[in-house]
Structures are given as C-alpha cells and as structure tokens.
Design a protein around this motif. Structure first.
Motif, PDB file in Angstrom:
ATOM      1  N   ALA A  15       4.562   3.663  -8.351  1.00 23.50           N
ATOM      2  CA  ALA A  15       4.753   3.510  -6.752  1.00 23.50           C
ATOM      3  C   ALA A  15       3.434   3.233  -6.415  1.00 23.50           C
ATOM      4  O   ALA A  15       2.804   2.556  -5.707  1.00 23.50           O
ATOM      5  N   GLN A  16       2.346   4.274  -6.942  1.00 19.69           N
ATOM      6  CA  GLN A  16       0.894   4.187  -6.668  1.00 19.69           C
ATOM      7  C   GLN A  16       0.361   2.833  -7.077  1.00 19.69           C
ATOM      8  O   GLN A  16      -0.505   2.088  -6.347  1.00 19.69           O
ATOM      9  N   ALA A  17       0.698   2.356  -8.103  1.00 14.77           N
ATOM     10  CA  ALA A  17       0.043   0.906  -8.518  1.00 14.77           C
ATOM     11  C   ALA A  17       0.622  -0.327  -7.519  1.00 14.77           C
ATOM     12  O   ALA A  17       0.135  -1.036  -7.267  1.00 14.77           O
ATOM     13  N   ALA A  18       2.017  -0.114  -7.267  1.00 14.52           N
ATOM     14  CA  ALA A  18       2.562  -1.068  -6.316  1.00 14.52           C
ATOM     15  C   ALA A  18       2.092  -0.862  -4.942  1.00 14.52           C
ATOM     16  O   ALA A  18       1.652  -1.934  -4.192  1.00 14.52           O
ATOM     17  N   LEU A  19       1.693   0.332  -4.345  1.00 11.02           N
ATOM     18  CA  LEU A  19       0.936   0.495  -3.276  1.00 11.02           C
ATOM     19  C   LEU A  19      -0.510  -0.184  -3.048  1.00 11.02           C
ATOM     20  O   LEU A  19      -0.802  -0.702  -2.453  1.00 11.02           O
ATOM     21  N   ARG A  55       3.805  -2.042   2.213  1.00 12.22           N
ATOM     22  CA  ARG A  55       2.655  -1.094   1.980  1.00 12.22           C
ATOM     23  C   ARG A  55       2.976   0.504   2.700  1.00 12.22           C
ATOM     24  O   ARG A  55       3.022   1.516   2.173  1.00 12.22           O
ATOM     25  N   ASP A  56       3.292   0.280   3.954  1.00  6.67           N
ATOM     26  CA  ASP A  56       3.659   1.270   4.844  1.00  6.67           C
ATOM     27  C   ASP A  56       4.980   2.091   4.113  1.00  6.67           C
ATOM     28  O   ASP A  56       5.076   3.241   4.158  1.00  6.67           O
ATOM     29  N   ALA A  57       6.089   1.228   3.588  1.00  9.59           N
ATOM     30  CA  ALA A  57       7.161   1.893   3.001  1.00  9.59           C
ATOM     31  C   ALA A  57       6.705   2.627   1.700  1.00  9.59           C
ATOM     32  O   ALA A  57       7.133   3.749   1.390  1.00  9.59           O
ATOM     33  N   LEU A  58       5.849   2.118   1.009  1.00 14.07           N
ATOM     34  CA  LEU A  58       5.280   2.754  -0.312  1.00 14.07           C
ATOM     35  C   LEU A  58       4.669   3.964  -0.082  1.00 14.07           C
ATOM     36  O   LEU A  58       4.620   4.827  -0.572  1.00 14.07           O
ATOM     37  N   GLU A  64       7.067  11.121  -0.461  1.00 12.13           N
ATOM     38  CA  GLU A  64       8.232  11.701  -1.045  1.00 12.13           C
ATOM     39  C   GLU A  64       8.478  11.869  -2.656  1.00 12.13           C
ATOM     40  O   GLU A  64       9.145  13.004  -2.920  1.00 12.13           O
ATOM     41  N   LEU A  65       7.672  11.455  -3.489  1.00 17.96           N
ATOM     42  CA  LEU A  65       7.356  11.780  -4.651  1.00 17.96           C
ATOM     43  C   LEU A  65       6.477  12.595  -5.095  1.00 17.96           C
ATOM     44  O   LEU A  65       6.332  13.009  -6.196  1.00 17.96           O
ATOM     45  N   GLY A  66       5.812  13.350  -4.049  1.00 17.25           N
ATOM     46  CA  GLY A  66       4.905  14.423  -4.256  1.00 17.25           C
ATOM     47  C   GLY A  66       3.641  14.021  -4.396  1.00 17.25           C
ATOM     48  O   GLY A  66       2.847  14.860  -4.795  1.00 17.25           O
ATOM     49  N   GLY A  67       3.014  12.687  -4.261  1.00 20.13           N
ATOM     50  CA  GLY A  67       1.786  12.352  -4.550  1.00 20.13           C
ATOM     51  C   GLY A  67       1.115  12.016  -3.171  1.00 20.13           C
ATOM     52  O   GLY A  67       1.746  12.127  -1.961  1.00 20.13           O
ATOM     53  N   SER A  68      -0.297  11.761  -3.226  1.00 21.24           N
ATOM     54  CA  SER A  68      -1.031  11.426  -2.191  1.00 21.24           C
ATOM     55  C   SER A  68      -1.445   9.847  -2.222  1.00 21.24           C
ATOM     56  O   SER A  68      -1.944   9.360  -3.170  1.00 21.24           O
ATOM     57  N   PRO A  69      -1.023   9.120  -1.269  1.00 22.41           N
ATOM     58  CA  PRO A  69      -1.032   7.656  -1.235  1.00 22.41           C
ATOM     59  C   PRO A  69      -2.384   7.254  -1.529  1.00 22.41           C
ATOM     60  O   PRO A  69      -3.477   7.728  -0.905  1.00 22.41           O
ATOM     61  N   ARG A  70      -2.463   6.303  -2.449  1.00 21.23           N
ATOM     62  CA  ARG A  70      -3.817   5.635  -2.798  1.00 21.23           C
ATOM     63  C   ARG A  70      -4.311   4.903  -1.685  1.00 21.23           C
ATOM     64  O   ARG A  70      -3.605   4.028  -0.921  1.00 21.23           O
ATOM     65  N   PRO A  71      -5.626   5.151  -1.166  1.00 21.69           N
ATOM     66  CA  PRO A  71      -6.016   4.313   0.130  1.00 21.69           C
ATOM     67  C   PRO A  71      -6.419   2.929  -0.595  1.00 21.69           C
ATOM     68  O   PRO A  71      -6.603   2.649  -1.370  1.00 21.69           O
ATOM     69  N   SER A  72      -6.408   2.009   0.629  1.00 19.78           N
ATOM     70  CA  SER A  72      -6.889   0.712   0.496  1.00 19.78           C
ATOM     71  C   SER A  72      -8.677   0.783   0.237  1.00 19.78           C
ATOM     72  O   SER A  72      -9.299   1.533   0.806  1.00 19.78           O
ATOM     73  N   GLU A  73      -8.883   0.023  -0.841  1.00 22.99           N
ATOM     74  CA  GLU A  73     -10.392  -0.233  -0.804  1.00 22.99           C
ATOM     75  C   GLU A  73     -11.043  -1.052   0.232  1.00 22.99           C
ATOM     76  O   GLU A  73     -10.322  -1.906   1.186  1.00 22.99           O
ATOM     77  N   ALA A  74     -12.375  -0.990   0.584  1.00 19.94           N
ATOM     78  CA  ALA A  74     -13.069  -1.663   1.710  1.00 19.94           C
ATOM     79  C   ALA A  74     -12.866  -3.103   1.440  1.00 19.94           C
ATOM     80  O   ALA A  74     -12.866  -3.868   2.643  1.00 19.94           O
TER      81      ALA A  74
END
Length: 152
Positions: A15-19, A55-58, A64-74
C-alpha cells in the motif's frame, strides 16, 4: 519515479508503494497537463483527478493498516524530457504502467476489500495506459517488470 516492487504478503508495504506511485503520478500529470494536445486536455485532467482520489484513499488505507502514510516528494525525476504533446502521451502511458505495477503488488499481498480496490485501480491504470498508448499490453502491471528482467 519507479516504486520498488514489494514482497507478496505485506499489504502495508505494498500500500505504501502504491501510495508512492500515486504521488508520482499526480506530479507527472501536472507536467502532462502543461504539454498535452488540447484535444486530450480533458483526459489528462480526469486522469489527474483519478490519481488524486486514489492517493487520498490509499492514505486512509495505510493508516487503517497501522502505518504512517509516505509523504509526497517535492519533485520527481521524469524518465525523459517532455517537450511535445507526443512526449506527454508517452509519459502518461509510462506513468500508468508504473501505477499498474504498484497495484499488481498490492493485489498479490492484500485480501478482501483491499484486494478488490487494488484490482480496480490496476484495471483503471491499464485502461488509461492503453488509451494514451493506443494499444494495451497482455499483462498490465507486469510489463515493466518483464522489461527490467530482459535488460537487467
């Protein structure tokens, strides 16, 4: 701009990779929108909006999976210079292939509703890639991996 493949069986990592792929796609469509032919501008806007929604859904899914969403790069490094409408179409097809690859990993690692959502996202990316390219690929989400296997 290429998310690394994730091992099957790890939904949070996938999910992080898809995000990350969705962040890169949103950035790429900003470039595409500036260079696309006028007759394809609506298609580019719709694709951009679809990637923002995914992106927002991921982002919610990762939480929900217990992670901290990976932020976007600049900013993201594009795979080639985008100077013409043809370049923009080629970039759009490549972005969609990469997004499909990320969702392919999520399909393999997820179960239940998340797997269904990932399959829907993979299908949508494959359809957009085919429209931009003018032709589909036999196994969406796996094409770039097989290309790397032949060259790497």
């Amino acid at each position: 701009m290429t998310p690394a493949p994730t091992p099957a069986g790890r939904p949070l990592e996938a999910a992080q990779a898809a995000l990350a792929a969705e962040h890169a796609a949103a950035y790429g469509y900003g470039v595409i929108g500036a260079r696309t032919a006028p007759e394809r501008a609506n298609e580019a806007r719709e694709a951009h909006g679809a990637h923002l929604a995914r992106r927002d859904a991921l982002t919610r899914t990762v939480r929900e999976l217990g992670g901290s969403p990976r932020p976007s790069e600049a900013a993201y490094t594009l795979p080639f210079a985008v100077r013409t409408p043809g370049d923009a179409e080629r970039l759009a097809a490549e972005i969609e292939d990469r997004v499909a690859g990320a969702y392919s990993d999520l399909v393999r690692s997820a179960e239940g509703p998340l797997r269904r959502e990932a399959a829907d996202a993979l299908s949508a990316a494959a359809l957009r890639a085919a429209r931009w390219r003018g032709v589909g690929v036999a196994f969406p989400g796996l094409a770039e991996r097989s290309g790397r296997a032949r060259t790497g």
